[in-house]
Design a protein around this motif. Structure first.
Motif, PDB file in Angstrom:
ATOM      1  N   GLY A  88      68.254  16.799  67.462  1.00 28.89           N
ATOM      2  CA  GLY A  88      69.116  17.283  68.814  1.00 28.89           C
ATOM      3  C   GLY A  88      70.371  17.034  68.448  1.00 28.89           C
ATOM      4  N   LEU A  89      71.747  16.785  69.534  1.00 28.90           N
ATOM      5  CA  LEU A  89      73.234  16.706  69.177  1.00 28.90           C
ATOM      6  C   LEU A  89      73.446  15.244  69.454  1.00 28.90           C
ATOM      7  N   ASP A  90      72.175  14.463  68.389  1.00 30.15           N
ATOM      8  CA  ASP A  90      72.558  12.669  68.566  1.00 30.15           C
ATOM      9  C   ASP A  90      73.670  12.572  67.709  1.00 30.15           C
ATOM     10  N   ALA A  91      75.460  12.491  67.686  1.00 42.18           N
ATOM     11  CA  ALA A  91      76.262  11.725  67.022  1.00 42.18           C
ATOM     12  C   ALA A  91      75.548  11.186  65.633  1.00 42.18           C
ATOM     13  N   GLU A  92      74.869  10.216  66.043  1.00 46.72           N
ATOM     14  CA  GLU A  92      75.531   8.809  65.512  1.00 46.72           C
ATOM     15  C   GLU A  92      74.123   9.342  64.550  1.00 46.72           C
ATOM     16  N   ALA A  93      73.364   9.762  64.618  1.00 51.24           N
ATOM     17  CA  ALA A  93      72.233  10.309  63.928  1.00 51.24           C
ATOM     18  C   ALA A  93      72.216  11.562  62.811  1.00 51.24           C
ATOM     19  N   LEU A  94      73.298  11.842  63.399  1.00 48.81           N
ATOM     20  CA  LEU A  94      74.737  12.466  62.640  1.00 48.81           C
ATOM     21  C   LEU A  94      74.613  12.852  61.762  1.00 48.81           C
ATOM     22  N   GLN A  95      75.702  11.089  62.741  1.00 46.70           N
ATOM     23  CA  GLN A  95      76.780  11.105  61.411  1.00 46.70           C
ATOM     24  C   GLN A  95      76.001  10.015  60.132  1.00 46.70           C
ATOM     25  N   SER A  96      75.247   9.345  60.594  1.00 48.66           N
ATOM     26  CA  SER A  96      74.310   8.674  59.336  1.00 48.66           C
ATOM     27  C   SER A  96      73.989   9.355  58.419  1.00 48.66           C
ATOM     28  N   MET A  97      73.072  10.920  59.160  1.00 47.17           N
ATOM     29  CA  MET A  97      72.999  11.735  58.139  1.00 47.17           C
ATOM     30  C   MET A  97      73.963  12.215  56.882  1.00 47.17           C
ATOM     31  N   VAL A  98      75.033  12.473  57.728  1.00 43.91           N
ATOM     32  CA  VAL A  98      76.506  12.882  56.572  1.00 43.91           C
ATOM     33  C   VAL A  98      76.983  11.844  55.670  1.00 43.91           C
ATOM     34  N   PHE A  99      76.253  10.134  56.161  1.00 44.48           N
ATOM     35  CA  PHE A  99      76.764   9.393  55.458  1.00 44.48           C
ATOM     36  C   PHE A  99      75.861  10.017  53.889  1.00 44.48           C
ATOM     37  N   ALA A 100      74.487   9.665  54.362  1.00 44.51           N
ATOM     38  CA  ALA A 100      73.315   9.372  53.707  1.00 44.51           C
ATOM     39  C   ALA A 100      73.447  10.617  52.221  1.00 44.51           C
ATOM     40  N   VAL A 101      74.054  11.818  52.968  1.00 42.52           N
ATOM     41  CA  VAL A 101      74.703  13.066  51.949  1.00 42.52           C
ATOM     42  C   VAL A 101      75.475  12.890  51.160  1.00 42.52           C
ATOM     43  N   GLY A 102      76.508  12.246  51.484  1.00 42.29           N
ATOM     44  CA  GLY A 102      77.654  11.336  50.252  1.00 42.29           C
ATOM     45  C   GLY A 102      76.892  10.027  49.454  1.00 42.29           C
ATOM     46  N   LYS A 103      76.392   9.359  50.267  1.00 39.40           N
ATOM     47  CA  LYS A 103      76.290   8.659  49.032  1.00 39.40           C
ATOM     48  C   LYS A 103      74.843   9.177  47.871  1.00 39.40           C
ATOM     49  N   GLU A 104      74.278   9.584  48.245  1.00 38.71           N
ATOM     50  CA  GLU A 104      73.032  10.803  47.767  1.00 38.71           C
ATOM     51  C   GLU A 104      74.267  11.000  45.761  1.00 38.71           C
ATOM     52  N   HIS A 105      75.458  11.610  46.839  1.00 37.02           N
ATOM     53  CA  HIS A 105      75.885  12.521  45.899  1.00 37.02           C
ATOM     54  C   HIS A 105      76.644  11.686  45.078  1.00 37.02           C
ATOM     55  N   GLY A 106      77.064   9.765  44.934  1.00 38.79           N
ATOM     56  CA  GLY A 106      77.294   9.172  44.008  1.00 38.79           C
ATOM     57  C   GLY A 106      79.166   9.684  44.138  1.00 38.79           C
TER      58      GLY A 106
END
Length: 529
Positions: A458-476
């Protein structure tokens, strides 16, 4: 439970600290005049700027704080030094050639270049009063021209003649030797030309209260110091006004601070009690230079109010008055969002915390609730990607993000949406520079797109922020700030922006996927504005 007055007597908020200093003046006996007098001054040599407004706003905050800790009545006077001679033509007014013919004449004797009022001084006074009235300030306006000519200042001027040597002793000690030879605290106004004359005074008659001088043509004149025939130089005028009115408090900028002892000394020579003072740091323009009425640099009140609410300006004025602050376009979004953060915090705070909250001082203890369900910074980014020409172009996104919101139920948000579109088109759009992602950034952004396409949160801003955060972390990306900066530069044409998860929630998951698709195809890169 702590009472409001008890909390105020111990509050470390600067308006309460200043209010307690004023109260201490009368800890033994109330004022003979029956009230405590706050004053602010205005030199109408140019159009009022935002610093002028700030003096009244901040003094009002101290006055309100005083009224919490004391039952002594208060008054606020805004005093315009409009009998001052126009020493130079301001840079930001029409018909400058006409004004040059009236140099050294009192500002209330100079024709209005705007053609709206009887004089240039009257025009600038009206501008100031209009601004102050817009903000609902409770004040009394005093004109120096009226003050001198009506006789209200006569007793003090007579005393100045009688105590001329004592005033001159204070003034001469502050002047270079060359200036000492010609200085007088009295400036005669020429009976024929109407100009304020900076000429030596040959004689001051303490009995008849007159001054004798030669004009530029060498003719001798004798004028009474009363009735508006003579005005005081600005430094003696400051102290004399304090004595004449019984001023208890005045604030002024740091550039006046070296004159404080002069103002105080002259006030006391003329039988007054020196007031409490508060020296604030100066407002600076984009280049870090002091803002000036005559230069017209920095922001005007009208300019701020074109792009943000009056309350956000009040918030900016409250913050750290003893610290120099840049007053430029880029401070507006931060002021808007921080003001609403404080509004949201206020209801749940204890009394002492509320008194330290800027919104208590902005709203006189009765702040409204915030209805800003979308931050101003986010509205700016939404205006960018939505290509909105007016606020209606933002409301479709806002309603999806916050279904209960509407222009009617959220008037602050509705107003902010309109401001955001204006601000974006004026200041953000012209500076945007998009770029293509690097190979590493492209891989991370493609990963983000893949996750967004299967997103079911859905449009859960915190969940989306966590997902974007995780992408950046996984790509170093280290620090992760580099990852978010890449997203802003590739997708928004700026080096910084809002919390990206909140942006996705507001703009929409599908819309964000489409935006990223355009960026990866190179449709945004190279685009400016």
């Amino acid at each position: 439970m702590t009472s409001l007055r008890d909390a105020a007597m111990n509050s470390r908020a600067w308006p309460f600290e200043e209010a307690r200093r004023v109260l201490k003046r009368y800890e033994k006996a109330p004022p003979d005049k029956g009230h405590v007098l706050f004053e602010t001054g205005y030199g109408p040599s140019g159009l009022p700027h935002i610093g002028t407004f700030g003096e009244v706003q901040r003094t009002t905050m101290i006055r309100r704080a005083f009224e919490i800790i004391s039952d002594i009545p208060t008054r606020l006077i805004v005093f315009s030094d409009d009998l001052d001679g126009m020493r130079k033509v301001p840079d930001n007014v029409p018909r400058p050639e006409m004004l040059r013919e009236h140099l050294q004449r009192p500002l209330t004797s100079v024709p209005d270049p705007f053609g709206e009022y009887q004089s240039f001084g009257d025009h600038n006074n009206a501008m100031l009063r209009r601004f102050l009235d817009t903000f609902g300030f409770d004040y009394e306006f005093y004109s120096a021209t009226e003050f001198y000519k009506s006789g209200r200042f006569d007793d003090t001027l007579r005393l100045a003649a009688e105590r001329y040597e004592a005033i001159m002793e204070i003034m001469l000690a502050s002047l270079r030797e060359e200036r000492q030879q010609t200085y007088s605290c009295f400036l005669p106004i020429h009976p024929e030309t109407g100009r304020v004359l900076y000429v030596p005074i040959k004689h001051v008659d303490k009995k008849d209260h007159t001054v004798t001088f030669d004009d530029e043509a060498g003719r001798e004149w004798v004028l009474p110091v009363t009735g508006g025939n003579v005005k005081l130089q600005w430094k003696p005028d400051f102290g004399a006004r304090w004595a004449a009115l019984g001023v208890d408090f005045e604030m002024y900028g740091k550039d006046h601070s070296t004159n404080t002892s002069i103002y105080d000394g002259i006030c006391e020579v003329l039988g007054g009690r020196k007031p409490e003072h508060f020296t604030y740091e100066l407002f600076l323009d984009e280049q870090g230079q002091k803002i000036s009425k005559s230069k017209g640099n920095g922001l005007t009140i009208d300019e701020w109010l074109t792009y943000a609410s009056t309350e956000s300006l009040g918030y900016f004025m409250y913050q750290k008055p003893k610290t120099a602050k840049r007053l430029w376009w880029d401070v507006i979004p931060k002021a808007v969002d921080e003001y609403h953060q404080q509004l949201r915090a206020f209801p749940d705070q204890a009394v002492d915390q509320q008194l330290a909250n800027p919104v208590w001082h902005i709203h006189g203890g009765h702040p409204p609730a915030s209805d800003m369900v979308v931050p101003f910074a986010m509205l700016l980014n939404l205006a960018s990607v939505a290509g909105a020409k007016d606020k209606s172009g933002l409301w479709g996104f806002i309603r999806r993000y916050a279904p209960e919101a509407s222009p009617e139920k959220n008037p602050q948000l509705d107003q902010a949406a309109e401001y955001a579109v204006r601000y974006f088109n004026a200041f953000v759009a012209p500076t945007r520079v998009f770029r293509l992602p690097t190979e590493r950034e492209r891989a991370a952004i493609e990963d983000l797109v893949a996750r967004l396409k299967i997103w079911d949160g859905g449009l859960d801003a915190e969940a989306l922020q966590s997902m974007v955060f995780a992408v950046g972390k996984e790509h170093g990306f280290e620090p992760l700030r580099d990852w978010f900066q890449a997203l802003y530069e590739v997708l928004l044409g700026a080096s910084q922006g809002p919390r990206f998860g909140g942006f996705i929630a507001l703009y929409g998951v599908d819309e964000t996927v489409a935006l990223i698709g355009r960026a990866l195809k190179g449709e945004l890169a190279g685009q400016a504005g």
